[in-house]
Motif scaffolding. Structure first.
Motif, PDB file in Angstrom:
ATOM      1  N   TRP A 271       0.909  -1.158   0.000  1.00 53.30           N
ATOM      2  CA  TRP A 271       0.000   0.000   0.000  1.00 53.30           C
ATOM      3  C   TRP A 271       0.941   1.199   0.000  1.00 53.30           C
ATOM      4  O   TRP A 271       1.455   1.583   1.057  1.00 53.30           O
ATOM      5  N   PRO A 272       1.195   1.765  -1.169  1.00 47.98           N
ATOM      6  CA  PRO A 272       2.233   2.795  -1.227  1.00 47.98           C
ATOM      7  C   PRO A 272       1.781   4.120  -0.605  1.00 47.98           C
ATOM      8  O   PRO A 272       0.615   4.492  -0.704  1.00 47.98           O
ATOM      9  N   ALA A 273       2.720   4.817   0.015  1.00 44.28           N
ATOM     10  CA  ALA A 273       2.427   6.114   0.626  1.00 44.28           C
ATOM     11  C   ALA A 273       1.811   7.074  -0.395  1.00 44.28           C
ATOM     12  O   ALA A 273       0.930   7.868  -0.071  1.00 44.28           O
ATOM     13  N   VAL A 274       2.249   6.976  -1.626  1.00 44.84           N
ATOM     14  CA  VAL A 274       1.794   7.912  -2.654  1.00 44.84           C
ATOM     15  C   VAL A 274       0.292   7.767  -2.915  1.00 44.84           C
ATOM     16  O   VAL A 274      -0.359   8.716  -3.370  1.00 44.84           O
ATOM     17  N   ALA A 275      -0.282   6.610  -2.615  1.00 47.45           N
ATOM     18  CA  ALA A 275      -1.728   6.438  -2.821  1.00 47.45           C
ATOM     19  C   ALA A 275      -2.518   7.336  -1.877  1.00 47.45           C
ATOM     20  O   ALA A 275      -3.626   7.760  -2.192  1.00 47.45           O
ATOM     21  N   GLU A 276      -1.961   7.612  -0.718  1.00 44.41           N
ATOM     22  CA  GLU A 276      -2.600   8.539   0.223  1.00 44.41           C
ATOM     23  C   GLU A 276      -2.266   9.991  -0.143  1.00 44.41           C
ATOM     24  O   GLU A 276      -3.143  10.854  -0.217  1.00 44.41           O
ATOM     25  N   GLU A 277      -0.987  10.221  -0.387  1.00 45.36           N
ATOM     26  CA  GLU A 277      -0.517  11.592  -0.609  1.00 45.36           C
ATOM     27  C   GLU A 277      -1.130  12.205  -1.866  1.00 45.36           C
ATOM     28  O   GLU A 277      -1.462  13.400  -1.892  1.00 45.36           O
ATOM     29  N   SER A 278      -1.305  11.396  -2.914  1.00 48.53           N
ATOM     30  CA  SER A 278      -1.820  11.951  -4.171  1.00 48.53           C
ATOM     31  C   SER A 278      -3.284  12.382  -4.007  1.00 48.53           C
ATOM     32  O   SER A 278      -3.703  13.390  -4.581  1.00 48.53           O
ATOM     33  N   ILE A 279      -4.056  11.624  -3.234  1.00 54.68           N
ATOM     34  CA  ILE A 279      -5.456  12.016  -2.997  1.00 54.68           C
ATOM     35  C   ILE A 279      -5.514  13.278  -2.126  1.00 54.68           C
ATOM     36  O   ILE A 279      -6.306  14.196  -2.389  1.00 54.68           O
ATOM     37  N   ILE A 280      -4.673  13.350  -1.106  1.00 57.94           N
ATOM     38  CA  ILE A 280      -4.696  14.546  -0.249  1.00 57.94           C
ATOM     39  C   ILE A 280      -4.289  15.774  -1.069  1.00 57.94           C
ATOM     40  O   ILE A 280      -4.915  16.842  -0.964  1.00 57.94           O
ATOM     41  N   ALA A 281      -3.274  15.601  -1.903  1.00 61.47           N
ATOM     42  CA  ALA A 281      -2.831  16.732  -2.739  1.00 61.47           C
ATOM     43  C   ALA A 281      -3.973  17.201  -3.645  1.00 61.47           C
ATOM     44  O   ALA A 281      -4.239  18.401  -3.775  1.00 61.47           O
ATOM     45  N   ARG A 282      -4.665  16.247  -4.243  1.00 59.16           N
ATOM     46  CA  ARG A 282      -5.797  16.592  -5.111  1.00 59.16           C
ATOM     47  C   ARG A 282      -6.900  17.274  -4.310  1.00 59.16           C
ATOM     48  O   ARG A 282      -7.457  18.295  -4.725  1.00 59.16           O
ATOM     49  N   ASP A 283      -7.204  16.709  -3.143  1.00 58.00           N
ATOM     50  CA  ASP A 283      -8.345  17.209  -2.378  1.00 58.00           C
ATOM     51  C   ASP A 283      -8.100  18.601  -1.796  1.00 58.00           C
ATOM     52  O   ASP A 283      -9.028  19.403  -1.703  1.00 58.00           O
ATOM     53  N   VAL A 284      -6.866  18.890  -1.382  1.00 60.77           N
ATOM     54  CA  VAL A 284      -6.636  20.256  -0.880  1.00 60.77           C
ATOM     55  C   VAL A 284      -6.775  21.258  -2.024  1.00 60.77           C
ATOM     56  O   VAL A 284      -7.276  22.372  -1.826  1.00 60.77           O
ATOM     57  N   LEU A 285      -6.403  20.841  -3.234  1.00 60.45           N
ATOM     58  CA  LEU A 285      -6.583  21.731  -4.385  1.00 60.45           C
ATOM     59  C   LEU A 285      -8.072  21.909  -4.699  1.00 60.45           C
ATOM     60  O   LEU A 285      -8.526  23.016  -5.000  1.00 60.45           O
ATOM     61  N   LEU A 286      -8.824  20.820  -4.613  1.00 55.01           N
ATOM     62  CA  LEU A 286     -10.269  20.924  -4.845  1.00 55.01           C
ATOM     63  C   LEU A 286     -10.927  21.812  -3.787  1.00 55.01           C
ATOM     64  O   LEU A 286     -11.764  22.665  -4.107  1.00 55.01           O
ATOM     65  N   ALA A 287     -10.554  21.613  -2.526  1.00 50.20           N
ATOM     66  CA  ALA A 287     -11.148  22.411  -1.443  1.00 50.20           C
ATOM     67  C   ALA A 287     -10.812  23.887  -1.626  1.00 50.20           C
ATOM     68  O   ALA A 287     -11.645  24.766  -1.398  1.00 50.20           O
ATOM     69  N   GLU A 288      -9.586  24.130  -2.069  1.00 50.43           N
ATOM     70  CA  GLU A 288      -9.154  25.506  -2.323  1.00 50.43           C
ATOM     71  C   GLU A 288      -9.964  26.104  -3.475  1.00 50.43           C
ATOM     72  O   GLU A 288     -10.451  27.226  -3.403  1.00 50.43           O
ATOM     73  N   HIS A 289     -10.149  25.296  -4.508  1.00 49.80           N
ATOM     74  CA  HIS A 289     -10.844  25.765  -5.708  1.00 49.80           C
ATOM     75  C   HIS A 289     -12.288  26.150  -5.397  1.00 49.80           C
ATOM     76  O   HIS A 289     -12.785  27.163  -5.895  1.00 49.80           O
ATOM     77  N   VAL A 290     -12.977  25.340  -4.592  1.00 52.24           N
ATOM     78  CA  VAL A 290     -14.385  25.620  -4.330  1.00 52.24           C
ATOM     79  C   VAL A 290     -14.590  26.343  -2.992  1.00 52.24           C
ATOM     80  O   VAL A 290     -15.720  26.615  -2.599  1.00 52.24           O
ATOM     81  N   GLY A 291     -13.513  26.618  -2.281  1.00 49.62           N
ATOM     82  CA  GLY A 291     -13.617  27.354  -1.027  1.00 49.62           C
ATOM     83  C   GLY A 291     -14.338  26.599   0.063  1.00 49.62           C
ATOM     84  O   GLY A 291     -15.104  27.176   0.837  1.00 49.62           O
ATOM     85  N   SER A 292     -14.088  25.294   0.137  1.00 46.33           N
ATOM     86  CA  SER A 292     -14.782  24.460   1.115  1.00 46.33           C
ATOM     87  C   SER A 292     -13.829  23.944   2.176  1.00 46.33           C
ATOM     88  O   SER A 292     -12.613  24.028   2.030  1.00 46.33           O
ATOM     89  N   ARG A 293     -14.460  23.374   3.224  1.00 50.68           N
ATOM     90  CA  ARG A 293     -13.680  22.741   4.288  1.00 50.68           C
ATOM     91  C   ARG A 293     -13.436  21.285   3.940  1.00 50.68           C
ATOM     92  O   ARG A 293     -14.333  20.582   3.492  1.00 50.68           O
ATOM     93  N   LEU A 294     -12.220  20.822   4.216  1.00 52.08           N
ATOM     94  CA  LEU A 294     -11.868  19.416   4.006  1.00 52.08           C
ATOM     95  C   LEU A 294     -11.251  18.892   5.286  1.00 52.08           C
ATOM     96  O   LEU A 294     -10.450  19.587   5.929  1.00 52.08           O
ATOM     97  N   HIS A 295     -11.654  17.691   5.665  1.00 51.64           N
ATOM     98  CA  HIS A 295     -10.973  17.031   6.782  1.00 51.64           C
ATOM     99  C   HIS A 295     -10.349  15.741   6.253  1.00 51.64           C
ATOM    100  O   HIS A 295     -10.995  14.985   5.541  1.00 51.64           O
ATOM    101  N   VAL A 296      -9.101  15.512   6.611  1.00 49.36           N
ATOM    102  CA  VAL A 296      -8.404  14.316   6.148  1.00 49.36           C
ATOM    103  C   VAL A 296      -8.333  13.308   7.291  1.00 49.36           C
ATOM    104  O   VAL A 296      -7.751  13.589   8.336  1.00 49.36           O
ATOM    105  N   CYS A 297      -8.938  12.153   7.076  1.00 49.74           N
ATOM    106  CA  CYS A 297      -8.915  11.096   8.092  1.00 49.74           C
ATOM    107  C   CYS A 297      -7.520  10.469   8.187  1.00 49.74           C
ATOM    108  O   CYS A 297      -6.750  10.487   7.233  1.00 49.74           O
TER     109      CYS A 297
END
Lengths: 404, 298
Positions: free
Chosen positions: A182-208
């Motif tokens: 289970w590579p670390a990048v599988a987690e990191e790539s989703i978090i990287a995408r999601d912080v960009l999405l949250a930034e784009h739409v101005g929403s709150r994101l929580h990372v479990c």
């Protein structure tokens, strides 16, 4: 020190108030767990709302957020209200249901988030935990949609195509053991995408359950840019490493998996510097059939409610301000539990726990209140024992025993 | 030694002892009466959760030649198909008085779990993509028989190392016995963490004493490990031209079953350099030695 309580609130010394003498114990605000699996409805053989509530109270918690991956899934107002009601009936902690983001956790279409928000359960946190909301368009829409009721999406960050068949952290140990990584990048790539999405739409994101050094770095950078992102780490990711899989004992199988010592170090640093906002248990009870088997066939997850505070003390020492912030104030803020996560000052609800930080205890899987026994800390001696817990002035734990 | 779970658990001395005893066992196999009374009255269970003709027969022959009672338990058509867990099966075997359980299982680590639940010895006969220690022992035995030694030899293990329990066990054991092991194949199939790595088979061949070819399964093409079978055999298959790049004395090994035309051509598989048939023969002697040592023959 004495704590005075009247009508469920902490008050100044006043006539008729109930008096709690802390008696040399450390008083902490009632802990709040943003990430608990209570298994009811559906897997009452592993845990029920009642047994999970007992474990929570014994762990010093006064509120837990119940994840949505029950059976049926908590993706309708009906199911979240059922869980909420079961929590009220148990009456040991406030059980705040988390709603599923997508119908059946299938990642295909949005569940009725608004209906859950408006239900008696007043859901504000939504998560497909166990699964990642991996479709970027769906994730974007979910982040946007919950703004209407100030909700937050709690993402289980795992790119599914990078973790097909994954059994443990991808690294030297997985290669040696012949277990799919289970590579670390599988987690990191989703978090990287999601912080960009949250930034784009101005929403709150929580990372479990952030588990890698790279994820901490991605979140640190996003926060520096002003993205509204919060993050959690589990006690087990703050203490245990992938070397434990060498025994092939699935009690150490968890998702995301135990990582390396340098990941553990980076996660601890993240908790200290505030990159990681909260410690959440990801309490995941499983029956012995689901754990006493081959590693690949076992379900991932570990118990956490009764050991989280001791592990926090073990890892960070007696830093009560830090522990209060990461395990009570911040999770209550993220979950918008207005009745929890307050300092023990007059006017606030009397939600608190009294602990003996000097008491050491050996973890016995069969001595825990949870219905299941899948604790990875069996035999370990941990510091800090919860002596009493109070929920709105009502004692839920007395001398280390639940009151009901 | 109670169990044989990983080739990595064997010291050079322990591995050498197994090979030496295997040589004695092999000598017996040349006699008219092949059977030894050593394990008379002991029970060996072959617990096979995967189809495996050659390994199961090899273990069965080994146990029988030592006069053990052999029970073959295959997952197909048994209580396992009815949903019995490994733990419950272990208790059943325990109740039947198994002195040793030989287990083949598709899940890595299953023999480790089994060893917690039975009193007898557990022999790993291949677990998932983890290990296959008796295969490594018989390969080491074969190398020693052909080359006279293992220490100092240069061994190339070629192919799908990532999914190969044979590669893992061989890399561990041959290193313990002093060989210089290089893992060869495309980067998608050769993890960095298991030892020295090369992506260039042609460059390595002139400096190799032993070339061990691994089976490459056709389904690897579907999950993007490889573009095509044709490209794989062009880059990493052992054909006549590559065989001629090897030193005179070098040998070619394959644990079987082979994909002729994929990782090895018939010309190479059937050449005098190939040890493939010997490996099968040696398997019985090596497994006799393992059972003998584990079951307290000594």
């Amino acid at each position: 020190m004495k704590i005075y309580i009247r009508d469920g609130l902490i008050v100044d010394k006043a006539a008729g108030a109930q008096v709690v003498d802390t008696d040399g114990l450390v008083a902490l605000p009632g802990l709040v767990d943003l990430h608990t699996h209570l298994r009811e409805p559906g897997r009452e053989d592993a845990e029920t709302v009642l047994t999970g509530s007992r474990a929570a109270a014994l762990g010093g918690y006064t509120a837990v957020c119940a994840m949505a991956n029950t059976s049926p899934v908590a993706d309708t107002a009906g199911v979240v209200e059922q869980v909420y009601r079961l929590g009220q009936e148990a009456g040991l902690v406030d059980v705040q249901p988390i709603g599923a983001v997508t119908v059946g956790l299938a990642g295909e279409r949005l569940a009725e988030l608004g209906a859950m928000a408006e239900s008696a359960a007043r859901v504000r946190v939504f998560s497909d935990d166990g699964f990642c909301v991996h479709d970027p368009r769906l994730m974007r829409r979910a982040l946007e949609y919950v703004k209407a009721f100030n909700g937050v999406i709690a993402q289980h960050a795992e790119e599914p195509r990078l973790t097909e068949g994954a059994q443990m952290h991808e690294g030297d140990v997985s290669q040696r053991l012949g277990l799919t990584g289970w590579p670390a990048v599988a987690e990191e790539s989703i978090i990287a995408r999601d912080v960009l999405l949250a930034e784009h739409v101005g929403s709150r994101l929580h990372v479990c359950h952030v588990s890698t050094a790279g994820s901490v770095e991605v979140i640190r950078q996003a926060k520096a840019r002003g993205v509204q992102v919060t993050a959690e780490v589990t006690p087990h990711h703050l203490l245990l490493t992938h070397e434990l899989a060498t025994s092939y004992d699935p009690v150490y199988k968890v998702n995301p998996p135990l990582r390396t010592a340098s990941d553990v170090e980076a996660l601890r640093q993240g908790v200290l510097d505030g990159t990681i906002d909260i410690i959440a248990t990801d309490h995941a009870p499983h029956t012995s059939e689901d754990k006493e088997c081959e590693w690949a066939y076992a379900r991932p997850g570990m118990l956490g409610l009764e050991t989280a505070l001791p592990i926090a003390i073990h890892v960070f020492g007696e830093q009560w301000d830090l522990i209060s912030e990461r395990m009570s104030y911040a999770p209550a803020r993220i979950a918008q539990l207005s009745g929890h996560g307050h300092p023990l000052t007059p006017g606030n609800p009397a939600n608190f726990t009294l602990i003996d930080p000097t008491a050491k205890w050996a973890v016995d899987p069969h001595g825990l209140a949870s219905l299941s026994h899948n604790t990875p800390y069996a035999g370990m001696t941990l510091p800090g024992r919860v002596v009493h817990t109070y929920l709105r002035g009502v004692q839920t734990v007395e001398n280390g025993k639940v009151t009901k | 030694m109670k169990h044989l779970l990983s080739a990595g658990d064997l010291t050079a001395a322990a591995a050498t002892e197994i090979l030496d005893i295997a040589a004695e066992m092999a000598a017996v196999q040349g006699r008219e009466i092949k059977k030894l009374p050593t394990l008379r009255g002991r029970t060996v269970v072959n617990l096979f959760y995967e189809d495996s003709t050659r390994t199961r027969i090899s273990f069965e022959a080994a146990a029988k030649r030592l006069s053990a009672d052999v029970i073959n338990f295959s997952a197909k058509g048994s209580s396992v198909e009815k949903g019995e867990s490994l733990k419950d099966t272990a208790w059943t075997l325990q109740a039947m008085g198994a002195d040793a359980v030989v287990i083949r299982h598709p899940a890595s680590g299953a023999p480790y779990r089994l060893a917690n639940w039975v009193n007898g010895s557990v022999l790993n006969a291949g677990d998932g993509t983890h290990e296959h220690p008796t295969q490594a022992l018989l390969d080491a035995y074969t190398i020693r028989s052909r080359m006279g030694r293992i220490d100092g030899l240069r061994v190339a293990i070629v192919g799908d190392v990532l999914h190969s329990r044979v590669a893992r066990s061989n890399a561990l054991l041959l290193k313990t016995l002093g060989a210089k092991v290089t893992l060869v194949g495309p980067p998608t199939l050769v993890p960095q963490e298991l030892g020295d790595v090369s992506y260039d088979l042609d460059a390595l061949l002139p400096d190799s004493d032993v070339v061990m070819m691994l089976r490459v399964q056709k389904e690897r093409m579907h999950s993007s490990y490889l573009p095509s079978a044709r490209e794989y055999s062009r880059r990493y298959g052992l054909d006549g031209a590559r065989l001629r790049r090897l030193p005179e004395h070098a040998i070619v090994m394959h644990p079987g079953p082979m994909n002729r035309g994929m990782e090895i051509t018939p010309e190479v598989a059937d050449s005098p350099r190939s040890t493939i048939v010997e490996q099968v023969t040696n398997g019985v002697s090596v497994r006799m030695a393992c059972l003998y040592l584990l079951l307290g023959g000594k």
